[in-house]
Motif scaffolding. Sequence first.
Motif, PDB file in Angstrom:
ATOM      1  N   VAL A 180       0.770  -1.133   0.205  1.00 51.62           N
ATOM      2  CA  VAL A 180       0.018  -0.051   0.093  1.00 51.62           C
ATOM      3  C   VAL A 180       0.763   1.094  -0.077  1.00 51.62           C
ATOM      4  O   VAL A 180       1.852   1.244   0.625  1.00 51.62           O
ATOM      5  N   PHE A 181       0.411   2.185  -0.879  1.00 54.17           N
ATOM      6  CA  PHE A 181       1.226   3.423  -0.560  1.00 54.17           C
ATOM      7  C   PHE A 181       0.418   4.589  -1.208  1.00 54.17           C
ATOM      8  O   PHE A 181      -0.619   4.383  -1.922  1.00 54.17           O
ATOM      9  N   GLN A 229      -4.689   6.336  -2.591  1.00 61.22           N
ATOM     10  CA  GLN A 229      -3.989   5.312  -1.755  1.00 61.22           C
ATOM     11  C   GLN A 229      -4.099   4.320  -2.837  1.00 61.22           C
ATOM     12  O   GLN A 229      -5.064   3.924  -3.127  1.00 61.22           O
ATOM     13  N   PHE A 230      -2.846   3.510  -3.173  1.00 69.26           N
ATOM     14  CA  PHE A 230      -2.752   2.363  -3.994  1.00 69.26           C
ATOM     15  C   PHE A 230      -2.869   1.323  -3.228  1.00 69.26           C
ATOM     16  O   PHE A 230      -1.918   1.172  -2.314  1.00 69.26           O
ATOM     17  N   ALA A 259      -8.537   1.632   7.218  1.00 70.78           N
ATOM     18  CA  ALA A 259      -7.895   2.678   7.763  1.00 70.78           C
ATOM     19  C   ALA A 259      -7.330   3.780   6.907  1.00 70.78           C
ATOM     20  O   ALA A 259      -7.059   4.868   7.304  1.00 70.78           O
ATOM     21  N   SER A 260      -7.758   3.686   5.395  1.00 76.91           N
ATOM     22  CA  SER A 260      -7.492   4.876   4.630  1.00 76.91           C
ATOM     23  C   SER A 260      -8.311   6.040   4.711  1.00 76.91           C
ATOM     24  O   SER A 260      -9.374   5.779   5.096  1.00 76.91           O
ATOM     25  N   ASP A 261      -7.584   7.141   4.842  1.00 75.40           N
ATOM     26  CA  ASP A 261      -8.435   8.401   4.583  1.00 75.40           C
ATOM     27  C   ASP A 261      -8.593   8.833   3.370  1.00 75.40           C
ATOM     28  O   ASP A 261      -8.733  10.274   3.114  1.00 75.40           O
ATOM     29  N   LYS A 262      -8.101   8.228   2.334  1.00 74.22           N
ATOM     30  CA  LYS A 262      -8.187   8.483   0.997  1.00 74.22           C
ATOM     31  C   LYS A 262      -8.966   7.786   0.119  1.00 74.22           C
ATOM     32  O   LYS A 262      -9.134   6.621   0.529  1.00 74.22           O
ATOM     33  N   GLY A 319      -7.003  15.274  -9.832  1.00 71.91           N
ATOM     34  CA  GLY A 319      -7.619  15.352  -8.658  1.00 71.91           C
ATOM     35  C   GLY A 319      -8.068  13.791  -8.205  1.00 71.91           C
ATOM     36  O   GLY A 319      -7.128  12.799  -8.158  1.00 71.91           O
ATOM     37  N   THR A 320      -9.175  13.796  -8.339  1.00 71.59           N
ATOM     38  CA  THR A 320      -9.838  12.216  -7.936  1.00 71.59           C
ATOM     39  C   THR A 320     -10.610  11.896  -9.369  1.00 71.59           C
ATOM     40  O   THR A 320     -11.254  10.854  -9.017  1.00 71.59           O
TER      41      THR A 320
END
Length: 253
Positions: free
Chosen positions: A103-104, A110-111, A140-143, A240-241
Amino acid sequence: MKIVLLSDIHIGSKKNVPGRTPVDCLRAAVRHVLDKNADADHCILLGDLTDTGADAEYAVLRDALAPLPMPCHMIIGNHDEREAFKRAFPDAPVDADGYVQQVFDAGAFQFLLLDTYWPGHGGGILDGGRLDWLNDQLTASDKPCLVFLHHPPFDSGVPGFEALRLQDRPALRSVIAEHGAKVAALFSGHCHMTVSATVAGRPAFGMRSLFYQINQDFEDPALKGSDTAPPAYGVVLIDGTDLTVHSVDFDLT
């Protein structure tokens, strides 16, 4: 941001595709990326890096990728061999259970890279805590997250792939559904064709092969490769997204 996707390279394959070999295709793809997409921020390889998982095949892969200026992140497919991959790429991230997963963060996303390798099988599997790992990372991700795996998380509609499918599709779908829009998109290889789908309402993209393509026959149970369809790789443009996904043909000259 720009992401290059290389899939189904099959270094070492003896498949007869007139005018090309896997090594020729990989080297040509690297030249094309350097010429047209050297500004990419990341390159992700979507599995079937080799054809038999031999140490010598991974050595060829490693050398051919060396000219790329961007970080290369790899997952493995059914034609790979996990321990040989780790020997060839000792710095490649693995999770606590030894799976080739990572994960990064990249830009707004987040990938998440998943290991679907199932030793001795053409299909894939997410046992041994791999689905739990995905669920934990999404929680856990905030993205928003982009998920990458070798075996498609959807039914391609091509009968020949049914015996080569991801065994855990319903369970994976449930995890994706639980996290909803936090999963921005999924990307896979394996099918050697461009195919788009949804998984629990989230967009999913199957990428073409760097070596040869499969004919999209929705009736014939036998998989048949094309001798003429060009090799290709993927380019994902990120604003962006927002995502735009391209399949880029290239020639071997």
